[in-house]
Design a protein around this motif. Sequence first.
Motif, PDB file in Angstrom:
ATOM      1  N   SER A 287      41.402   1.358   4.668  1.00  0.00           N
ATOM      2  CA  SER A 287      41.082   2.733   5.030  1.00  0.00           C
ATOM      3  C   SER A 287      41.015   2.821   6.555  1.00  0.00           C
ATOM      4  O   SER A 287      40.917   1.810   7.265  1.00  0.00           O
ATOM      5  CB  SER A 287      39.744   3.147   4.431  1.00  0.00           C
ATOM      6  OG  SER A 287      38.685   2.430   5.053  1.00  0.00           O
ATOM      7  N   ALA A 288      41.071   4.036   7.070  1.00  0.00           N
ATOM      8  CA  ALA A 288      41.008   4.228   8.519  1.00  0.00           C
ATOM      9  C   ALA A 288      39.698   3.681   9.084  1.00  0.00           C
ATOM     10  O   ALA A 288      39.679   3.063  10.156  1.00  0.00           O
ATOM     11  CB  ALA A 288      41.167   5.715   8.853  1.00  0.00           C
ATOM     12  N   ASP A 289      38.595   3.872   8.368  1.00  0.00           N
ATOM     13  CA  ASP A 289      37.298   3.367   8.841  1.00  0.00           C
ATOM     14  C   ASP A 289      37.269   1.849   8.839  1.00  0.00           C
ATOM     15  O   ASP A 289      36.781   1.219   9.785  1.00  0.00           O
ATOM     16  CB  ASP A 289      36.164   3.918   7.968  1.00  0.00           C
ATOM     17  CG  ASP A 289      35.903   5.393   8.221  1.00  0.00           C
ATOM     18  OD1 ASP A 289      36.345   5.905   9.264  1.00  0.00           O
ATOM     19  OD2 ASP A 289      35.254   6.026   7.363  1.00  0.00           O
ATOM     20  N   ASP A 290      37.780   1.245   7.760  1.00  0.00           N
ATOM     21  CA  ASP A 290      37.791  -0.213   7.688  1.00  0.00           C
ATOM     22  C   ASP A 290      38.683  -0.805   8.778  1.00  0.00           C
ATOM     23  O   ASP A 290      38.378  -1.857   9.351  1.00  0.00           O
ATOM     24  CB  ASP A 290      38.279  -0.674   6.318  1.00  0.00           C
ATOM     25  CG  ASP A 290      37.239  -0.459   5.229  1.00  0.00           C
ATOM     26  OD1 ASP A 290      36.050  -0.311   5.575  1.00  0.00           O
ATOM     27  OD2 ASP A 290      37.615  -0.431   4.036  1.00  0.00           O
ATOM     28  N   LEU A 291      39.798  -0.126   9.074  1.00  0.00           N
ATOM     29  CA  LEU A 291      40.677  -0.611  10.133  1.00  0.00           C
ATOM     30  C   LEU A 291      39.980  -0.549  11.479  1.00  0.00           C
ATOM     31  O   LEU A 291      40.094  -1.475  12.295  1.00  0.00           O
ATOM     32  CB  LEU A 291      41.964   0.215  10.171  1.00  0.00           C
ATOM     33  CG  LEU A 291      42.934  -0.134  11.311  1.00  0.00           C
ATOM     34  CD1 LEU A 291      43.355  -1.592  11.226  1.00  0.00           C
ATOM     35  CD2 LEU A 291      44.136   0.784  11.305  1.00  0.00           C
ATOM     36  N   SER A 292      39.250   0.514  11.726  1.00  0.00           N
ATOM     37  CA  SER A 292      38.535   0.642  12.997  1.00  0.00           C
ATOM     38  C   SER A 292      37.525  -0.492  13.168  1.00  0.00           C
ATOM     39  O   SER A 292      37.416  -1.085  14.241  1.00  0.00           O
ATOM     40  CB  SER A 292      37.826   2.001  13.052  1.00  0.00           C
ATOM     41  OG  SER A 292      37.110   2.137  14.257  1.00  0.00           O
ATOM     42  N   LYS A 293      36.813  -0.817  12.087  1.00  0.00           N
ATOM     43  CA  LYS A 293      35.842  -1.920  12.153  1.00  0.00           C
ATOM     44  C   LYS A 293      36.560  -3.248  12.379  1.00  0.00           C
ATOM     45  O   LYS A 293      36.121  -4.083  13.174  1.00  0.00           O
ATOM     46  CB  LYS A 293      35.039  -1.977  10.850  1.00  0.00           C
ATOM     47  CG  LYS A 293      34.132  -0.773  10.624  1.00  0.00           C
ATOM     48  CD  LYS A 293      33.441  -0.859   9.270  1.00  0.00           C
ATOM     49  CE  LYS A 293      32.593   0.370   8.998  1.00  0.00           C
ATOM     50  NZ  LYS A 293      31.959   0.331   7.648  1.00  0.00           N
TER      51      LYS A 293
END
Length: 433
Positions: free
Chosen positions: A154-160
Amino acid sequence: MFSDGIRRTLGPLLRTVANTTVEKVVAPPLQPAAKAVTNFAVSSFERGTSQPVVLNPPVIRQATPTVVTPPSPPNVQGDGNLGAGDWLNVTQGVNQRQGPGTEFAKNTTFGVGTKLKVIAPPDNGAVRQKDFVYVENSKGQKGWVHTDYVGELSADDLSKYQAELSNQRAGNHQTDAADEYQDIYVNQFDAETQVGGDGRNANCGPASTLMAMRNEGLDIPSIPGITHNGTAGADVQAVRYWGNTGSDNGSDGVTTNDAGETVYSLTTENSQYTGFEDVKNVVTAARGSWAKVAANSESIQQAIESGMSVVISGTFVETPKQAPEGTPPALVGPDNVLYLDSNKDGAPDTNNQGQPIIDRMNKGDTWARGGGAREHLVAVVGVTPEGNFIVCDPAVEVRTPIEVTPAELDAFMRGNAGAIGIYDPTPGPRSGA
């Protein structure tokens, strides 16, 4: 037919109507020419030499509208449509293969949680073919994986993950400046597997020499009698061969089989260390040149700025501890070195071969060693505007060039210092040509 009097009477009226019509229907830049034509026609009418001119307004053609194809929508992380640039998470252990199918050879296996980036395949074809997608991991290993064993982040997981990756890169000495040299990088262990070896070797010297030569645009000749398979591993073996064959054919990486054919000798001969004389032999075989370089960061920087790449020797461990007075004799080795006695039983610790282990610590002021390297050779191939060095260490775990400070480079050379510059007499692109 009109009489002369009637023509002269109608002339001014026709001229006025014609010019007014021109001003209404003809574009301003063209009006002078249009008026000249109409005035000539009216004058001819007045003289009786032509028929009255019927003014037909010019046809104004509309430009054909340009059809603009709307751009493809940008690839969106986490939208379920795999495209170049998407990041994936390995959900089950998955094999990375050389082609999009289980019939292709396996490169490696990725464990659960490994992050993979979707990239364009070498032929710039579709990133997804059948049930396989072309990916690259953080170590630069590229190949095809089955889509059943990966999931899009997900976009959030990628950011992390990218935040974690940034911290990891900094800790591993990976930088954008070092990434520029990825095309010349060779991992000594991966390279040996490309020619049928087990990946356990002392090929730091041949691999480092190869990277320095690549940086200078020097090509290593193939080994006579052995067909080059197009891999970096074959190049590493060629460096070992040309470096050692003239002085010690027991460490040149080849042998002769029962049929009289020249074949690789990987198990024992690749475990032999490479010296600077061997490096000189290789460079000469490649029609390059070499020069002595003092083993300190200042001299190495000057050599690189002059157009050289530099192979240096160093170590990741401190010099052996000296046995203090009163040390039990069993713990004292040649030259008064102290043997390690971790359990304090008065007997030295031993390695797998039963040999006493010398008590010395890993250095804490250089980059982390990989592959258990101790006495080690690396290639220094660039200097950043800030004065840091780009180092190609063939044993680092991350399998990429790294950026180190002058102090870290000097710390690496402490206790096993040596350096030799390599250059092409005809400068290559990296040396300013």
